[in-house]
Design an enzyme around this catalytic site. Structure first.
Site, PDB file in Angstrom:
ATOM      1  CG  ASN A  21      -0.409  -0.024   2.586  1.00 47.66           C
ATOM      2  OD1 ASN A  21       0.621   0.841   2.807  1.00 47.66           O
ATOM      3  ND2 ASN A  21      -0.406  -1.264   3.294  1.00 47.66           N
TER       4      ASN A  21
ATOM      5  CG  ASP B  80      -6.490  -5.241   5.772  1.00 44.52           C
ATOM      6  OD1 ASP B  80      -5.925  -5.434   6.917  1.00 44.52           O
ATOM      7  OD2 ASP B  80      -7.057  -4.277   5.319  1.00 44.52           O
TER       8      ASP B  80
ATOM      9  CE  LYS C  63       9.515 -12.124 -14.153  1.00 37.44           C
ATOM     10  NZ  LYS C  63      10.206 -11.426 -15.345  1.00 37.44           N
TER      11      LYS C  63
ATOM     12  N   PRO D 236      -3.293 -12.184   9.952  1.00 37.72           N
ATOM     13  CG  PRO D 236      -1.554 -12.604  11.531  1.00 37.72           C
ATOM     14  CD  PRO D 236      -2.200 -12.709   9.980  1.00 37.72           C
ATOM     15  CG  ASP D 237      -6.558  -6.526  13.396  1.00 38.14           C
ATOM     16  OD1 ASP D 237      -5.619  -6.124  13.967  1.00 38.14           O
ATOM     17  OD2 ASP D 237      -7.365  -6.140  12.556  1.00 38.14           O
ATOM     18  CB  ILE D 238      -0.686  -7.012  14.504  1.00 35.85           C
ATOM     19  CG1 ILE D 238      -0.082  -7.689  13.272  1.00 35.85           C
ATOM     20  CG2 ILE D 238       0.606  -7.110  15.641  1.00 35.85           C
ATOM     21  CD1 ILE D 238       0.909  -6.885  12.583  1.00 35.85           C
TER      22      ILE D 238
ATOM     23  CG  PHE E 285      -2.485   5.434  13.160  1.00 28.71           C
ATOM     24  CD1 PHE E 285      -2.127   5.271  14.340  1.00 28.71           C
ATOM     25  CD2 PHE E 285      -2.651   6.691  12.532  1.00 28.71           C
ATOM     26  CE1 PHE E 285      -1.222   6.326  14.834  1.00 28.71           C
ATOM     27  CE2 PHE E 285      -1.887   7.764  12.944  1.00 28.71           C
ATOM     28  CZ  PHE E 285      -1.218   7.804  14.045  1.00 28.71           C
TER      29      PHE E 285
ATOM     30  CE  LYS F 129      -8.663  -3.530  13.821  1.00 30.10           C
ATOM     31  NZ  LYS F 129      -7.697  -3.376  12.624  1.00 30.10           N
TER      32      LYS F 129
END
Ligand code: CTP
Length: 410
Positions: free
Chosen positions: A217, A286, A296, A311-313, A330, A348
């Site tokens: 991103n 995500d 390649k 995983p959502d840390i 954030f 969270k």
């Protein structure tokens, strides 16, 4: 517990350090390090004599600032830097101070950077002399010291011991710890986060698809790096876990470089428990490739990639967080900023969500400026728009002044 500082009032104290031409000048390098560790900002000016013993580059590297040597440098003195520096200082230290410096100081001579600053500043003065014992005891030198003391200058007296010249007596530069203690006696408590550990994550993560391609991103890492620097400037011991970014390592901060979300998770979990505050500024990808091609992949008309959620840390940290730890997430939002951020706050289990509106041109991702919303369950405060370094200071000052979060850190 110290008293809660007023929001907006937390700025690191500014120290000016004059270094003159003594063999002990190398100890001033350690002094800069110790002062920075304690949360002070330090600007250094060298006399011509000091240049015979130490280099401006060493001081620049340790202070993170340009070092002043030449009073007549057209590049900087166009803005009359010596006056600006003198005005900004909360304290002026000269360490080591030679007999020559003391004589000039006693009589108001100003023929180099350290002596000119001395005349130009209204800040309190702290002098740590260093010289041969006979020179130190010389009546002219003693008279100069007494003159300066009579004007209110504080001295950190030299110690007794073996001198570089082989003689023994009074004249060795005081220990760096003694000078730091004298500084803190004058300036009071150092940064409010001294002794505290702060973990900041920053930048994007990248998730490889094959051996050359990846998804990621637009996060530049600037906001996270600014927060790490601001926490360090307040005295905290800062660990910065960073995805790949094009930013220099912040001074005095431990940086751990990672690439993927899984690596970031591992590093964060290894540090999380011992932290007083965690600020998860990183834009974690995500998803990652479900199957990672080992080499390649050749070009083809179409390529479908199967992605698996990472995983959502932050959510993991929320579940296991020690009660006293301050956990800040954030949220990058492009619509319904506050409502979405409040959902993340609850889901969270964090203390605070700092939300940015990433749809605003010139703010947030990649930009140098940002505006944020400090989102709590029943309250929202907007900070900025401001340059990210100033905003980072404001965010930390806001947290420290918060009636519930501040006391956990102070
Ligand atoms: N975060 C995390 N681990 C992830 C994803 C996000 O720790 N796998 C953290 C980020 O560091 C940030 C917060 O969660 O502190 C919110 O990130 P954001 O991308 O805004 O939210 P998401 O939870 O990914 O939700 P969405 O993308 O659906 O808005």
């Amino acid at each position: 517990m110290t008293s809660i500082p007023k929001f907006d009032s937390i700025k690191p104290k500014e120290i000016l350090l004059g270094v003159t031409g003594s063999i002990a000048a190398y100890k001033a390098l350690d002094l800069v390090r110790r002062l920075k560790e304690r949360g002070f900002e330090v600007s250094v000016a060298l006399s011509r004599g000091a240049l015979e013993f130490v280099t401006p580059l060493s001081f620049a590297a340790l202070s993170g600032r340009e070092v002043k040597v030449n009073l007549f440098d057209p590049a900087t003195e166009g803005q009359i830097d010596h006056i600006a520096l003198a005005r900004r200082a909360d304290l002026y230290i000269v360490a080591p101070a030679t007999a020559n410096f003391l004589a000039k100081a006693a009589y108001g001579l100003a023929d180099d950077y350290p002596t000119t600053l001395l005349l130009a500043t209204e800040a309190p003065l702290l002098i740590a002399p260093a010289m041969n014992p006979v020179m130190y005891q010389n009546p002219a030198n003693i008279e100069n010291i007494n003159r300066l003391k009579a004007r209110g200058v504080t001295f950190v007296e030299p110690g007794v011991g073996d001198m570089a010249c082989g003689e023994v007596g009074v004249g060795r530069l005081a220990e760096v710890a003694e000078i730091v203690a004298a500084v803190e006696k004058i300036l009071g408590a150092p940064g409010p986060l001294v002794g505290k550990r702060v973990l900041v994550t920053a930048g994007p993560t990248i998730e490889p698809l094959d051996s050359v391609r990846f998804i990621s991103n637009h996060s530049s890492g600037k906001m996270g790096y600014a927060l790490a620097e601001a926490a360090r400037a307040l005295g905290a011991k800062v660990t910065l876990i960073s995805g790949p970014v094009a930013l220099a390592q912040p001074q005095g901060v431990e940086r751990i470089g990672v690439e993927t979300a899984l690596q970031m998770r591992e590093a964060v979990l290894a540090y999380a428990h011992s932290q007083d505050m965690i600020i998860k500024c990183a834009a974690v990808s995500d998803y990652r490739a479900t199957v990672l091609a080992p080499r390649k992949l050749k070009k083809q008309a179409e390529w479908s990639v199967s992605l698996t959620a990472n995983p959502d840390i932050l959510a993991e940290l929320g579940k296991t967080k020690p009660a006293k730890q301050v956990l800040v997430g954030f949220a990058a939002e492009s619509e319904n900023i506050v409502a979405f951020a409040q959902e993340k706050l609850v889901k969270k289990q964090v203390d605070l969500i700092i939300a940015n509106d990433i749809s605003q041109p010139g703010l947030g991702f990649k930009a140098d400026q940002n505006q944020v919303w400090m989102v709590e369950k029943d309250q929202v405060t907007s900070l900025g728009p401001l340059p990210k370094d100033k905003l980072a200071q404001k965010i930390l000052a806001w947290i420290l002044a918060h009636p519930l979060l501040g006391p956990r850190l102070l």
